[in-house]
Design a protein around this motif. Structure first.
Motif, PDB file in Angstrom:
ATOM      1  N   GLU A  54       3.117   4.996   4.896  1.00  0.00           N
ATOM      2  CA  GLU A  54       4.238   4.069   5.057  1.00  0.00           C
ATOM      3  C   GLU A  54       5.577   4.811   5.164  1.00  0.00           C
ATOM      4  OE1 GLU A  54       5.986   0.047   2.930  1.00  0.00           O
ATOM      5  OE2 GLU A  54       4.782   1.416   1.730  1.00  0.00           O
ATOM      6  N   SER A  55       5.739   5.852   4.363  1.00  0.00           N
ATOM      7  CA  SER A  55       7.020   6.566   4.318  1.00  0.00           C
ATOM      8  C   SER A  55       7.097   7.721   5.302  1.00  0.00           C
ATOM      9  CB  SER A  55       7.260   7.101   2.910  1.00  0.00           C
ATOM     10  OG  SER A  55       6.341   8.147   2.614  1.00  0.00           O
ATOM     11  N   GLY A  56       5.930   8.198   5.763  1.00  0.00           N
ATOM     12  CA  GLY A  56       5.926   9.363   6.636  1.00  0.00           C
ATOM     13  C   GLY A  56       6.102  10.659   5.873  1.00  0.00           C
ATOM     14  N   ARG A  57       5.916  10.615   4.572  1.00  0.00           N
ATOM     15  CA  ARG A  57       6.053  11.807   3.744  1.00  0.00           C
ATOM     16  C   ARG A  57       4.874  12.742   4.008  1.00  0.00           C
ATOM     17  NH1 ARG A  57       5.729  10.865  -2.360  1.00  0.00           N
ATOM     18  NH2 ARG A  57       6.063   8.808  -1.506  1.00  0.00           N
ATOM     19  N   GLY A  58       5.158  13.845   4.711  1.00  0.00           N
ATOM     20  CA  GLY A  58       4.137  14.837   5.001  1.00  0.00           C
ATOM     21  C   GLY A  58       3.257  14.510   6.192  1.00  0.00           C
ATOM     22  N   MET A  59       3.522  13.405   6.848  1.00  0.00           N
ATOM     23  CA  MET A  59       2.720  12.982   8.003  1.00  0.00           C
ATOM     24  C   MET A  59       3.534  11.979   8.806  1.00  0.00           C
ATOM     25  SD  MET A  59       0.055  10.545   5.912  1.00  0.00           S
ATOM     26  CE  MET A  59      -0.416  11.917   4.898  1.00  0.00           C
ATOM     27  N   PRO A  60       3.120  11.710  10.037  1.00  0.00           N
ATOM     28  CA  PRO A  60       3.839  10.687  10.814  1.00  0.00           C
ATOM     29  C   PRO A  60       3.686   9.302  10.174  1.00  0.00           C
ATOM     30  CG  PRO A  60       2.410  11.999  12.230  1.00  0.00           C
ATOM     31  CD  PRO A  60       2.078  12.361  10.818  1.00  0.00           C
ATOM     32  N   VAL A  61       4.708   8.484  10.304  1.00  0.00           N
ATOM     33  CA  VAL A  61       4.635   7.101   9.821  1.00  0.00           C
ATOM     34  C   VAL A  61       3.530   6.376  10.584  1.00  0.00           C
ATOM     35  CG1 VAL A  61       5.868   4.891   9.738  1.00  0.00           C
ATOM     36  CG2 VAL A  61       7.067   7.003   9.165  1.00  0.00           C
ATOM     37  N   ASP A  62       2.694   5.654   9.838  1.00  0.00           N
ATOM     38  CA  ASP A  62       1.604   4.885  10.442  1.00  0.00           C
ATOM     39  C   ASP A  62       1.435   3.601   9.633  1.00  0.00           C
ATOM     40  OD1 ASP A  62      -0.779   3.790  11.395  1.00  0.00           O
ATOM     41  OD2 ASP A  62      -1.777   5.734  11.575  1.00  0.00           O
ATOM     42  N   HIS A  63       2.141   2.556  10.041  1.00  0.00           N
ATOM     43  CA  HIS A  63       2.103   1.290   9.302  1.00  0.00           C
ATOM     44  C   HIS A  63       0.723   0.633   9.355  1.00  0.00           C
ATOM     45  CE1 HIS A  63       6.313   1.302   8.292  1.00  0.00           C
ATOM     46  NE2 HIS A  63       6.624   1.520   9.560  1.00  0.00           N
ATOM     47  N   ASP A  64      -0.001   0.832  10.456  1.00  0.00           N
ATOM     48  CA  ASP A  64      -1.350   0.257  10.554  1.00  0.00           C
ATOM     49  C   ASP A  64      -2.262   0.842   9.481  1.00  0.00           C
ATOM     50  OD1 ASP A  64      -0.465  -1.162  12.761  1.00  0.00           O
ATOM     51  OD2 ASP A  64      -1.468   0.123  14.217  1.00  0.00           O
ATOM     52  N   GLU A  65      -2.225   2.153   9.326  1.00  0.00           N
ATOM     53  CA  GLU A  65      -3.085   2.810   8.332  1.00  0.00           C
ATOM     54  C   GLU A  65      -2.631   2.466   6.916  1.00  0.00           C
ATOM     55  OE1 GLU A  65      -6.312   5.070   6.932  1.00  0.00           O
ATOM     56  OE2 GLU A  65      -5.888   4.074   8.818  1.00  0.00           O
ATOM     57  N   ALA A  66      -1.330   2.403   6.696  1.00  0.00           N
ATOM     58  CA  ALA A  66      -0.819   2.022   5.379  1.00  0.00           C
ATOM     59  C   ALA A  66      -1.309   0.623   5.015  1.00  0.00           C
ATOM     60  CB  ALA A  66       0.703   2.082   5.361  1.00  0.00           C
ATOM     61  N   ALA A  67      -1.180  -0.318   5.946  1.00  0.00           N
ATOM     62  CA  ALA A  67      -1.614  -1.688   5.688  1.00  0.00           C
ATOM     63  C   ALA A  67      -3.119  -1.743   5.419  1.00  0.00           C
ATOM     64  CB  ALA A  67      -1.259  -2.588   6.869  1.00  0.00           C
ATOM     65  N   ARG A  68      -3.888  -0.952   6.156  1.00  0.00           N
ATOM     66  CA  ARG A  68      -5.344  -0.935   5.954  1.00  0.00           C
ATOM     67  C   ARG A  68      -5.684  -0.423   4.547  1.00  0.00           C
ATOM     68  NH1 ARG A  68      -9.665   2.237   6.046  1.00  0.00           N
ATOM     69  NH2 ARG A  68      -8.485   4.154   6.343  1.00  0.00           N
ATOM     70  N   LEU A  69      -5.022   0.612   4.112  1.00  0.00           N
ATOM     71  CA  LEU A  69      -5.287   1.172   2.782  1.00  0.00           C
ATOM     72  C   LEU A  69      -4.848   0.210   1.676  1.00  0.00           C
ATOM     73  CD1 LEU A  69      -4.277   4.815   3.618  1.00  0.00           C
ATOM     74  CD2 LEU A  69      -6.526   4.116   2.771  1.00  0.00           C
ATOM     75  N   TYR A  70      -3.682  -0.394   1.840  1.00  0.00           N
ATOM     76  CA  TYR A  70      -3.226  -1.365   0.837  1.00  0.00           C
ATOM     77  C   TYR A  70      -4.182  -2.551   0.762  1.00  0.00           C
ATOM     78  CZ  TYR A  70       1.348   1.023   0.893  1.00  0.00           C
ATOM     79  OH  TYR A  70       2.374   1.927   0.800  1.00  0.00           O
ATOM     80  N   HIS A  71      -4.673  -2.987   1.912  1.00  0.00           N
ATOM     81  CA  HIS A  71      -5.610  -4.113   1.944  1.00  0.00           C
ATOM     82  C   HIS A  71      -6.902  -3.772   1.205  1.00  0.00           C
ATOM     83  CE1 HIS A  71      -7.508  -7.742   3.449  1.00  0.00           C
ATOM     84  NE2 HIS A  71      -8.537  -7.009   3.792  1.00  0.00           N
ATOM     85  N   ARG A  72      -7.396  -2.550   1.416  1.00  0.00           N
ATOM     86  CA  ARG A  72      -8.622  -2.133   0.724  1.00  0.00           C
ATOM     87  C   ARG A  72      -8.416  -2.128  -0.788  1.00  0.00           C
ATOM     88  NH1 ARG A  72     -10.591   3.254   3.448  1.00  0.00           N
ATOM     89  NH2 ARG A  72     -12.059   3.169   1.723  1.00  0.00           N
ATOM     90  N   ALA A  73      -7.257  -1.653  -1.245  1.00  0.00           N
ATOM     91  CA  ALA A  73      -6.963  -1.658  -2.675  1.00  0.00           C
ATOM     92  C   ALA A  73      -6.819  -3.084  -3.197  1.00  0.00           C
ATOM     93  CB  ALA A  73      -5.693  -0.854  -2.955  1.00  0.00           C
TER      94      ALA A  73
END
Length: 80
Positions: free
Chosen positions: A17-36
């Motif tokens: 979500e923040s792009g800390r250490g990697m490119p910002v990827d809102h799709d992947e962030a949302a997928r991970l939050y959804h799994r949690a």
């Protein structure tokens, strides 16, 4: 995170979500939050709710956002 640890999924989601250490990827962030969130993790529910509310990484859905905010609040997450 890949082994289903909700806390790790939330933490990794924050990196995407923040792009800390990697490119910002809102799709992947949302997928991970959804799994949690599916595992009942209150932070995952809250972060997933924010994604739905803002339409980041998922189609905006205020009804789903409200449901997830409510679940996080029921578990005592102050931010919710």
């Amino acid at each position: 995170a890949n082994k289903g640890h909700a806390g790790a999924q939330c933490e990794l989601g924050r990196f995407f979500e923040s792009g800390r250490g990697m490119p910002v990827d809102h799709d992947e962030a949302a997928r991970l939050y959804h799994r949690a969130a599916e595992q009942g993790n209150p932070l995952g529910q809250y972060k997933s709710a924010k994604c739905y509310h803002q339409g980041k990484g998922v189609r905006q859905d205020n009804r789903e956002a409200a449901r997830l905010f409510g679940l996080a609040a029921q578990q005592g997450l102050a931010e919710a």
